[in-house]
Motif scaffolding. Structure first.
Motif, PDB file in Angstrom:
ATOM      1  N   ALA A 417       4.225   2.133  11.555  1.00 28.27           N
ATOM      2  CA  ALA A 417       3.958   2.990  12.715  1.00 28.27           C
ATOM      3  C   ALA A 417       5.209   3.782  13.102  1.00 28.27           C
ATOM      4  N   SER A 418       6.365   3.130  13.006  1.00 28.99           N
ATOM      5  CA  SER A 418       7.619   3.806  13.343  1.00 28.99           C
ATOM      6  C   SER A 418       7.919   4.939  12.371  1.00 28.99           C
ATOM      7  N   ARG A 420       5.672   6.435  10.406  1.00 30.71           N
ATOM      8  CA  ARG A 420       4.578   7.427  10.489  1.00 30.71           C
ATOM      9  C   ARG A 420       4.792   8.397  11.643  1.00 30.71           C
ATOM     10  N   ALA A 421       5.395   7.932  12.714  1.00 28.56           N
ATOM     11  CA  ALA A 421       5.637   8.797  13.872  1.00 28.56           C
ATOM     12  C   ALA A 421       6.601   9.933  13.554  1.00 28.56           C
ATOM     13  N   ARG A 422       7.338   9.819  12.448  1.00 26.60           N
ATOM     14  CA  ARG A 422       8.284  10.875  12.061  1.00 26.60           C
ATOM     15  C   ARG A 422       7.599  12.001  11.280  1.00 26.60           C
ATOM     16  N   ILE A 424       4.843  14.694  11.591  1.00 24.14           N
ATOM     17  CA  ILE A 424       4.018  15.359  12.593  1.00 24.14           C
ATOM     18  C   ILE A 424       2.890  16.123  11.919  1.00 24.14           C
ATOM     19  N   ASP A 435       0.042  10.216   6.317  1.00 26.56           N
ATOM     20  CA  ASP A 435      -0.016   8.776   6.025  1.00 26.56           C
ATOM     21  C   ASP A 435       0.565   8.471   4.644  1.00 26.56           C
TER      22      ASP A 435
END
Length: 595
Positions: A417-418, A420-422, A424, A435
């Motif tokens: 999750a960390s 993936r947040a990078r 956009i 993903d």
């Protein structure tokens, strides 16, 4: 191994004495001596008595001469097996050959025939069975009743037990084995050492985003099911001799011999399913997309990502189990998937392009590479090609071992999750691609943290974000299917604007227009195209009318419509009489949005 107590041998004694409870079978992996002091070489034995004429009625076997019949080299029935894939039963055999100990799993159904198939496999692996004892040897195998029970699977990757299974290697359990078909090619070979691969391969890959992507793609296979990411692939696009094949060799070296592990697009869809299943939870390298059938390439891309093969039936009309897999494909070619599909006259669907994402591997600083570490291009290519032939097949298993040792599923989800947040995205379709790049980045960064990759922490994430950003810049923002629909409409107008349309203001119908698609009218300085319904569907290239309308409305591509907002057409009087509702398309608007 489960054999009668009297057959157990001390492996540390020079010449142990045996006293078998005759008659019985026994297996010896070292020299032994019997009750009479006779030396017996290693092998499978039948310990019995030598029958003399007239002894049948005596009932006094102990007075008969003993006989020790050598049947074969040492073959021990270690355990019963049950295949997790289909529930079939088998036996796990341990062979002692001139090359050392080996294991073989045989299916019980093979005993339904003459047993020739079993003996062929054993001979192939180095066992020796006396020709006159073939039937006796099969009796020996059938009569063993091992207590130990193992699970087997014919598919590599994660097993339901939590173990990670590869041919000849099971990580995380000593009770699970890979059960291969004798004719199956061995893909997961190991050679050299992990240290050698790190020094001669990984250090030279540093600073190269495309090589980072290839190694991360290979390592991401075991993570996909753990973090909930679907399969798919990345497609390296570049001119011939740009270095794409070397990139695939390096990715392949993570799991096996690059010359064997790498595959080609030159196969049927059924063949592709077999190749994907045989590399489940790892990676499928596919070289030269130009060798694929342009008519089937999109279907094959969907199949790879969906991870499900087509069901088939046997000659007896019994359903065969479907092949399945979850992995990332590392494809390459001089043209993109959409360009290759266009050869057959079909435009690529957005879904297929998103499942096989284009990556620039041709116009970087040094074609496919960004950093040659002081070497000339040809020397860099040669050094890495030689290095992966010397050292391969170690990084993937070592990564899984570290993954099993950490045993932190919740922490892994948080890490993903960390990362993936990078990445956009502005729509769900780009999210699926994000993903894929994120799990590739995560795998490479985890390998760095495990000290398996000698790279700077954070560098793999930066490289994957760079490549993802290049992809976003290439395809633009918004929905990919909308862009493809608008591009198809724009292409249709360019192709047929002067042949299948005529001016709506003419008093009479233009008889020169065949297979009419509609009309055109000039409003201000713009020419608008008035599509009839069949032509608009045709121009949409396989999309439903409602989906075409949605794409047009999303960009303001419908220039006029009647006051009834439920309708998307405007009624016109037609040259020659009559009227019809036509779809008024502004080519300038859709041309801008489809670029």
């Amino acid at each position: 191994m489960d054999v009668p107590e009297q057959t157990f041998i001390s492996l540390h004694s020079d010449m142990p004495m045996i006293a078998p409870e005759r008659p019985c079978w026994a297996v010896y992996e070292h020299w032994v001596s019997n009750e009479k002091g006779r030396r017996l070489r290693p092998g499978v034995y039948w310990h019995g008595y030598k029958r003399m004429l007239g002894d049948e009625e005596s009932g006094c076997e102990q007075s008969l001469p003993i006989v020790d019949e050598w049947v074969s080299t040492p073959v021990t029935v270690v355990a019963r097996t049950t295949n997790s894939d289909d529930g079939s039963h088998g036996r796990l055999l341990r062979l002692l050959t001139d090359d050392g100990p080996k294991e073989l799993i045989i299916a019980m159904e093979a005993f339904g025939g003459s047993g020739e198939e079993i003996r062929r496999q054993l001979f192939h692996m180095g066992a020796i069975i006396l020709m006159k004892k073939r039937g006796q040897f099969m009796d020996y195998l059938l009569e063993q009743r091992p207590v130990e029970a193992f699970a087997t699977t014919s598919r590599p990757g994660w097993h339901e037990s939590g173990a990670f299974v590869l041919p000849g290697l099971t990580l995380g359990s000593d009770k699970v084995r890979y059960q291969s078909n004798p004719a199956t090619q061995v893909l997961f070979n190991r050679r050299g050492s992990l240290d050698g691969w790190q020094v001669e391969v990984a250090t030279r890959c540093a600073g190269n985003p495309v090589l980072t992507l290839a190694i991360g793609c290979a390592l991401a296979g075991p993570l996909l099911s753990l973090v909930g990411v679907l399969g798919g692939g990345v497609h390296l696009v570049g001119d011939s001799s740009s270095g794409k094949s070397l990139v695939q060799l390096i990715g392949s070296s993570v799991w096996g011999d690059p010359g064997v592990f790498a595959a080609s697009w030159d196969m049927t869809k059924g063949g592709l399913e077999i190749e994907a299943s045989s590399r489940n939870d790892t990676m499928l390298p596919l070289d030269e997309i130009k060798r694929a059938d342009p008519k089937r390439i999109q279907e094959m891309a969907y199949s790879l990502a969906n991870g499900q093969g087509k069901g088939t039936m046997t000659r007896d009309r019994e359903a065969r189990g479907k092949l399945s897999w979850r992995l990332l494909a590392l494809s390459s070619g001089e043209r993109s998937l959409s360009m290759h599909a266009a050869i057959s006259g079909n435009s690529a669907h957005a879904g297929a392009e998103l499942r096989m994402v284009d990556v620039n591997a041709g116009t970087r600083t040094h074609r496919a590479f960004d950093e040659l570490h002081g070497l000339a291009g040809a020397d860099f290519h040669r050094a890495l090609t030689v290095a992966v032939s010397k050292h391969h097949g170690h990084l993937g298993p070592a990564f899984v071992e570290c993954l099993l040792a950490s045993d932190d599923r919740a922490g892994l989800l948080q890490e993903f999750a960390s990362v993936r947040a990078r990445f956009i995205e502005d729509n769900a379709q780009a999210g699926r691609v994000a993903d894929r790049f994120a799990v590739i980045a995560l795998a490479a960064e985890m390998a760095i943290a495990y000290h398996l990759l000698p790279w700077t922490p954070g560098s793999a994430l930066d490289h994957c974000r760079l490549l993802y950003g290049e992809w976003l810049a290439q395809i633009g923002s918004g929905n990919a299917e909308d862009r493809q629909i608008l591009a198809s409409l724009s292409d249709f107008i360019d192709k047929h604007g002067s042949s299948r349309f005529s001016c709506i203001k003419h008093d009479t119908t233009d008889l020169k227009v065949h297979n009419r698609a509609g009309y055109w009218e000039v409003t201000g300085e713009r020419r608008l195209y008035l599509f009839n319904k069949p032509a608009l569907i045709e121009a949409g290239n396989g999309h439903a009318l409602s989906r075409i309308i949605k794409a047009l409305e999303g960009v303001g591509g419908l220039a006029k419509r009647d006051s009834d907002r439920k309708r998307h057409t405007k009624k016109y009087r037609l040259p020659g009489g009559g009227s019809a509702g036509l779809y008024v398309v502004d080519p300038e608007v859709i041309g801008t949005q489809s670029a």
